[in-house]
Design a protein around this motif. Sequence first.
Motif, PDB file in Angstrom:
ATOM      1  N   ASP A   9       0.592  -1.299  -0.519  1.00 57.37           N
ATOM      2  CA  ASP A   9      -0.329  -0.553   0.033  1.00 57.37           C
ATOM      3  C   ASP A   9       0.729   1.027   0.282  1.00 57.37           C
ATOM      4  OD1 ASP A   9      -2.453   1.469   0.120  1.00 57.37           O
ATOM      5  OD2 ASP A   9      -3.304   0.464   1.442  1.00 57.37           O
ATOM      6  N   TYR A  36       1.228   4.948   1.349  1.00 54.74           N
ATOM      7  CA  TYR A  36       0.874   6.432   1.609  1.00 54.74           C
ATOM      8  C   TYR A  36       0.990   8.002   1.734  1.00 54.74           C
ATOM      9  CZ  TYR A  36      -0.674   2.254   4.195  1.00 54.74           C
ATOM     10  OH  TYR A  36      -1.015   0.584   4.246  1.00 54.74           O
ATOM     11  N   ASP A  72      -3.950  -4.488   7.104  1.00 53.95           N
ATOM     12  CA  ASP A  72      -3.984  -5.022   5.710  1.00 53.95           C
ATOM     13  C   ASP A  72      -3.855  -6.671   5.973  1.00 53.95           C
ATOM     14  OD1 ASP A  72      -5.444  -2.924   3.952  1.00 53.95           O
ATOM     15  OD2 ASP A  72      -3.222  -2.250   3.585  1.00 53.95           O
TER      16      ASP A  72
HETATM   17 MG   LIG Z   1      -4.775  -0.663   2.598  1.00 55.56          MG
END
Ligand SMILES: [Mg+2]
Lengths: 790, 334
Positions: B53, B55, B78
């Motif tokens: 992911d 950010y 996650d």
């Molecule tokens: Mg996420």
Amino acid sequence: MAFTSANAVDLDTGYLIEIKGQVQGVGFRPHVWRTAVSLQLCGDVCNTAAGVRVRLLCSASECDRFVQVLLQRLPPLARVEQLRTVALAADVLNAIAPGFQITPSAIGEAEATVPADAATCVECLAELFDPTDRRFRYPFINCTHCGPRLGIIEGMPYDRVRTTMSAFTLCPTCAREYADPSRRRFHAQPNACPDCGPRLWLETGKGQRLEADDPFVLLAAALAQGQIVAIKGLGGFHLCCAADNTSAVRRLRQRKQRPAKALALMFRDLAHMRTHVDLDPEEAALLTSAAAPIVLCHPDASRPSTGISAEVAPDSAYLGCMLPATPLHHLLMAAVDGPLVMTSGNRSGMPQVIDNEMARCQLGEIADLLVFHDRRISHRVDDPVMRIQANSGQAETVRPGRGLAPLHLPLPPGFAATTEVLALGGDLKNTFCMVNGGQAILSQYLGDLQSLAIHEAAIDTRQRYRQLYRHRPVLVVCDRHPGYHSTMMAQTIKAERFLQVQHHHAHLASCLGEYAYPLAGSAVLGICLDGTGYGKDGGLWGGEFLYGGYTGVERLASLRPCALPGSAAAVREPWRVLVAQLLAAGVDPASTADIWPWLAAHSLETIERMIAQGVNAPLTSSAGRLFDAMAAALECYAEAISYEGQAAVALETLALRHGGSSEVVPYRWALLDTAEGLQLDSRPVWRQVVSDMRAKRTPAEMAMAFHLGLADGLAELALRLQQDHPYDTLVMTGGVMQNALLADRLEQLLNDAGIRVLRHRQVPCNDSGLSLGQALVALAMLQREGGDDA
Amino acid sequence: LAHGAGGRVMRQLIESICVEAFNNPALALLEDQARLDMAEIAAHGDRLAFTTDSYVVDPLEFPGGDIGTLAVNGTVNDLAVSGARPLYLSCALILEEGLEISRLRRIMASMSDAAGVAGVSIVTGDTKVVPRGKGDGMFINTSGIGVIPQGVELAASRCQPGDCVIVNGTLGDHGAAILQARGDLALEADLVSDCQPLHGLIARMLAVCPQVHALRDATRGGVAGVVYEFAEASGRAIRLFEDQLPVRPSVRGVCEILGLDALHFANEGKLVAVVPREAADSMVAVMREHPAGRDACIIGEVLDGPAGSVQISTLMGGVRLLDLPIGEQLPRIC
Ligand SMILES: [Mg+2]
Ligand SMILES: [Fe+3]
Ligand SMILES: [Zn+2]
Ligand SMILES: [Zn+2]
């Protein structure tokens, strides 16, 4: 019913006549029979799923004569849309029996129109109150000229076996009437009498059955005492109470959770209604039409009404008035003295109750007494709402309902008739539209799809329609708004194609469609005044000048966009849009404590920064929000509204209170030339409003100046656009056009300038009309693509 | 922070900041890749969970956390919602020229703290510096590896009619805190992000109720987004109870003035679990014993259908369809 014609049976020519339109359930076959008999012709007639089929043994000239006589005087509810004559083959000729017969229905392709419900006719009404008639005071009297249709139909063609009347077996007397082509009740599908038909009974809100010699005497007494009564009508239950009893009206509002929205009134007859409201001849004609709609009437200003509580329509300058549409309502109104409040039987946000069991559980808490009967309601149809347009005297539908639905419109010239389309409309004031066999079929008003129960009821109604018309859509259409529940709903329907149509383009097309404006017609200008709709650029539109037609439009101009701080919250709380408009106009809201002291109670700083930083403050060109802002400025529901459009309704009412418009100096909008086209700029108006507030100009005059000025500005902009974008037809559309003061003035100004103006009549200008427009735009786009069925 | 000139020196500086902050044996080797021991990994379960992911947050630091804690907890969560035990993270930084070194140090330190709290190691990383105006101060990408214990099967498709929908605490704290921290909206409210790791709580939940049907962290799109995903994936309907939704008064106030719905606000330490009805009460009790689940409660139920429908029974007594999670909350009212 066979009879011997003077004609020889062995004629060697014959003709087949196929008739489409509103020809079933309206006494059409007996009309054919009588016509054939009077002309001494042999042959037969039957209903098909597509309409009515007539076969005649006659010469070509006799056939022409027959058609001429047939169409001369149609039954009151009949409407012929298409009539086709072809010669019959010789072998068919031999198969036709002598005389003239009405033969059983032939099931075939479904194209016929589902007939709309019709108010009790004059003949039935006379019988209803005739002590010598066998149906004296029978609440379910009807004939082929009147009575329930959509409310009882379960399949096509429309025959008793496919209605909810199939549960009742005709008694010998009724059966004879039903079988006799010379009688008014020949094939009257809901034909019934006290011996064989539906029955009525009363229960208390607690479910206790009441015995009464005359239920209407008991009801009248209860209503006189201020009680609330639920009545099972034709397309659903009503809730009613005495209109002069303020505490009863308040109790009804509180129990129904409907704090302020106007309630409809029912009057015994026109004469009685005239003692309370002014009626034009057009209004009287509309009230007594077969649809028997709620008509928005002007209260009689010269005689302050004592018989109607102010609680009935606290915000509105109009009273929604109607006459009884069923024998049951006639009997009720004959028993009571004054008018009754007559509102749909449901708690706010719920669909109208149609089922006895649901009525016990949902309406038992609202009503003190309930009137039941044992005829099942097959389709939920609310009362229709209409008005007469001041300039033209033409009727305009505000809410399509009982007696109007389903509305069948032929596809405008240029549209291919072969694609079956299902358009799902918008989320509010939802309707759907099916295109089937060359016609567009618009459903009744279904309500706000955000309510789960209404959402489910809408799906149910849609399924019923699809079954009735045997409709299999290849193209499914909805709005472009990604957050509409109707958009999500559309994606769950299996079809070959799926298209989304911009909100205001659909509004425009819905009006063109109702006038059968040709697909290839020259470009029109559409003035779309609306709440908020999802724009092509992802913005929130609602005050648009669109140029084009079904296939596509160009946005030439709009109202100058203004922030909507809080988005949906700004729709519920009009003070937010006032703050946004003031800020846009360079007026510091904090500096207006002398004129709007109540504004200071709000977090003005936060609102200002939300707008500056773009935090949940999307821009919108909405006309509806502009009305909200002005309403807030004049303290009409500035804090919050309790129903959609409440602030704007109150603003119009305030303006009308000013009386004439002649000496009022209208506010002046500025015209702004921007990169996004011309914009009608309200900033000068707000600066003027602030100074008028300080100068203590009366609110009513300011409200009037606002309406007049906006109409002036819109007309000026429309004319200015004509220079570069020639048009001779202009369409006025969008929910804000329900504001008669604004719309009538705008129409007048445009007419004075020589422009042909199309205003909504049969199809609502509000979101109830969207589905028709969506269907037409999607079809047009598909045809332009040169798809498989163009 | 400078870009271009003195690149080598700068890279060394950044690397030293990171290595110092994320101090662990794998990273200290400073090879081009982390080398992980298979046996050690296999001891935790029978499947790897692997996620990534990126950010991006404005502002980089806010009450309750910063972009570093988000980057750790977001990826940890996650992994955790699969039932996995998170073990290793990677960390890639994209830094904009002009970012203060002190700020970078602060964020790396808090990232390291967050990893410590979560019990994960940041074992590999990378940094790039982009010219001024080409980045929003700082972006972080983290990838994560975790191990799913044998027998744990969580899937949104497993929601059954009658199941209860549970959240571990108040809704929208992160979204509201970010809104307040971002610009000065003149909100007088005490708002703190709920950024926290959830795998400890989830391990407890699975220990008492292995038959949890579905689990997801409610980040962007909020609880509404997760519930819509559950309804769609399972072909069921979900009904929420408006009067049961846990929302802090301060968040509620912010929602009211801004016209936003806490159900659609982002969270960074909230999960939505769907569990069989008979296990729901004991599950809530167990969750409340854990620091990350103190305000746990049942907020809804799974219904048979219609598929994909999310409903909310309102304080007014009706049932309406929940607004669709479309990113922006646009008015439907015409
Ligand atoms: Mg996420
Ligand atoms: Fe609209
Ligand atoms: Zn009649
Ligand atoms: Zn009978």
